[in-house]
Design a protein around this motif. Structure first.
Motif, PDB file in Angstrom:
ATOM      1  N   GLU A  89      78.139 -12.823 -15.087  1.00  0.00           N
ATOM      2  CA  GLU A  89      77.496 -12.462 -16.363  1.00  0.00           C
ATOM      3  C   GLU A  89      78.257 -11.339 -17.056  1.00  0.00           C
ATOM      4  N   VAL A  93      80.745 -11.141 -21.035  1.00  0.00           N
ATOM      5  CA  VAL A  93      80.657 -10.209 -22.160  1.00  0.00           C
ATOM      6  C   VAL A  93      81.795  -9.190 -22.121  1.00  0.00           C
ATOM      7  N   ARG A 293      71.919 -11.979 -13.093  1.00  0.00           N
ATOM      8  CA  ARG A 293      72.199 -12.210 -14.516  1.00  0.00           C
ATOM      9  C   ARG A 293      71.257 -11.396 -15.395  1.00  0.00           C
ATOM     10  N   ALA A 294      69.974 -11.380 -15.024  1.00  0.00           N
ATOM     11  CA  ALA A 294      68.994 -10.636 -15.820  1.00  0.00           C
ATOM     12  C   ALA A 294      69.301  -9.144 -15.816  1.00  0.00           C
ATOM     13  N   LYS A 297      72.175  -8.446 -18.275  1.00  0.00           N
ATOM     14  CA  LYS A 297      71.720  -8.572 -19.662  1.00  0.00           C
ATOM     15  C   LYS A 297      70.938  -7.341 -20.098  1.00  0.00           C
ATOM     16  N   GLN A 298      70.105  -6.816 -19.207  1.00  0.00           N
ATOM     17  CA  GLN A 298      69.315  -5.650 -19.591  1.00  0.00           C
ATOM     18  C   GLN A 298      70.185  -4.396 -19.692  1.00  0.00           C
ATOM     19  N   ALA A 301      72.101  -4.589 -22.898  1.00  0.00           N
ATOM     20  CA  ALA A 301      71.216  -4.280 -24.022  1.00  0.00           C
ATOM     21  C   ALA A 301      71.005  -2.782 -24.147  1.00  0.00           C
TER      22      ALA A 301
END
Length: 336
Positions: A89, A93, A293-294, A297-298, A301
């Motif tokens: 993940e 990015v 993955r979560a 992402k957090q 963010a």
């Protein structure tokens, strides 16, 4: 511009009574300076509010573009898929990933929030000093393990409810006398899973016994030897980790007991070889790829300025990942 924004590395050096080069080394390579000097530098950093990430132009003219994973035992098979998911993940990015053992010593941990090597942290250890963790000043997510004293959101499964799934499964198979092999006494996962076991056993009217353990194969084997010596053996066993459960099962077989004919065993985690063991292990599945993955992402963010996860009514960030019971060959009907 605030006073903190104007703090430069030379201000830290002046307060610590060392050179700017020494400050730089203490932050970027803490092992290269002596403990006393490192302590003075870190105290000066804290006193001045210096932040190397926000002042990275003074040293590197660029961001690290990197995430740091901190875990308490890198050899633990549970972490492998989380590491893979975080790397996948993060790569999507444009971020690289560093993996480090979280038990590297307080001095080195103190420097993590200031050495400019990472822009965010995924933390899988709830046993670190809150003063150290809360001093990092980097986007941080707690994953799997947690500590309520950390000023950071967390992601993971509901361990209490997941333990209840294991108990309900055993009771549904007719087991009325249950044993739980615990994890490390002070570990938050072990504490929560043990309480989930006890609450579910009480709810089902089942007899409950708890043996000590520490998540390892050997602790499971030791529990099996202790279990085998009981006059009235519990017929359903829930272990706090898969490795512990596999140790319990293998020792039972060595002692001449049948699994699940004499005793049914449930693990926790669904590690990669749980379904390849003989008998294959009934266990609580943690979706580790989804968790990794979560977490990325957090953290990303948060790096982009998105507020932390909203807390629920108790002030604790929600646990958003669903666990599930996976039924395999290590559990069966209670013996007649």
């Amino acid at each position: 511009m605030t006073a903190r924004a104007r703090v430069k590395i030379k201000d830290v050096a002046t307060l610590a009574g060392v050179s700017t080069a020494t400050v730089s080394r203490a932050l970027s390579a803490p092992d290269s300076v002596g403990p006393a000097t490192r302590k003075k530098v870190m105290e000066a950093v804290k006193a001045t509010g210096y932040r190397i990430n926000s002042a990275a132009r003074d040293l590197r003219q660029r961001r690290a573009r990197s995430l740091l994973i901190l875990a308490p035992n890198l050899s633990n098979t549970f972490f492998s898929r989380i590491f893979a998911a975080v790397q996948e993940e993060a790569s999507s990015v444009g971020l690289t990933v560093q993996i480090s053992d979280s038990r590297i010593g307080r001095d080195r941990l103190l420097s993590l929030g200031y050495d400019g090597r990472a822009d965010g942290i995924v933390l899988l250890d709830g046993g670190l000093d809150p003063e150290v963790v809360n001093g990092w000043r980097l986007p941080l997510i707690q994953l799997s393990e947690w500590n309520d004293a950390y000023d950071a959101p967390r992601l993971g499964i509901d361990n209490h409810a997941a333990a209840g799934l294991a108990v309900d499964h055993l009771v549904g198979l007719g087991h009325r006398s249950l044993l739980h092999v615990n994890g490390p006494e002070e570990n938050v996962l072990a504490i929560t899973r043990r309480q989930g076991f006890l609450d579910a056993a009480s709810r089902n009217g089942a007899e409950a016994t708890v043996f000590p353990g520490d998540f390892t194969l050997e602790s499971g084997a030791e529990a099996a030897r202790r279990w085998a010596g009981l006059d009235n053996r519990p017929t359903g066993v829930f272990c706090a980790s898969d490795e512990c459960a596999l140790g319990f099962v293998s020792e039972c077989i060595r002692l001449g007991c049948d699994v699940p004919g004499d005793v049914s065993v449930v693990g926790f985690d669904d590690i990669d070889f749980a379904d390849r063991f003989v008998p294959s292990l009934t266990t609580i599945h943690q979706p580790r790829l989804e968790m990794g993955r979560a977490a990325v992402k957090q953290v990303v963010a948060m790096m982009q300025g998105t507020p932390k996860a909203e807390a629920d009514a108790t002030g604790t960030p929600p646990e958003r990942i669903e666990a599930a019971l996976v039924k395999r060959a290590s559990t069966g009907p209670a013996p007649a």
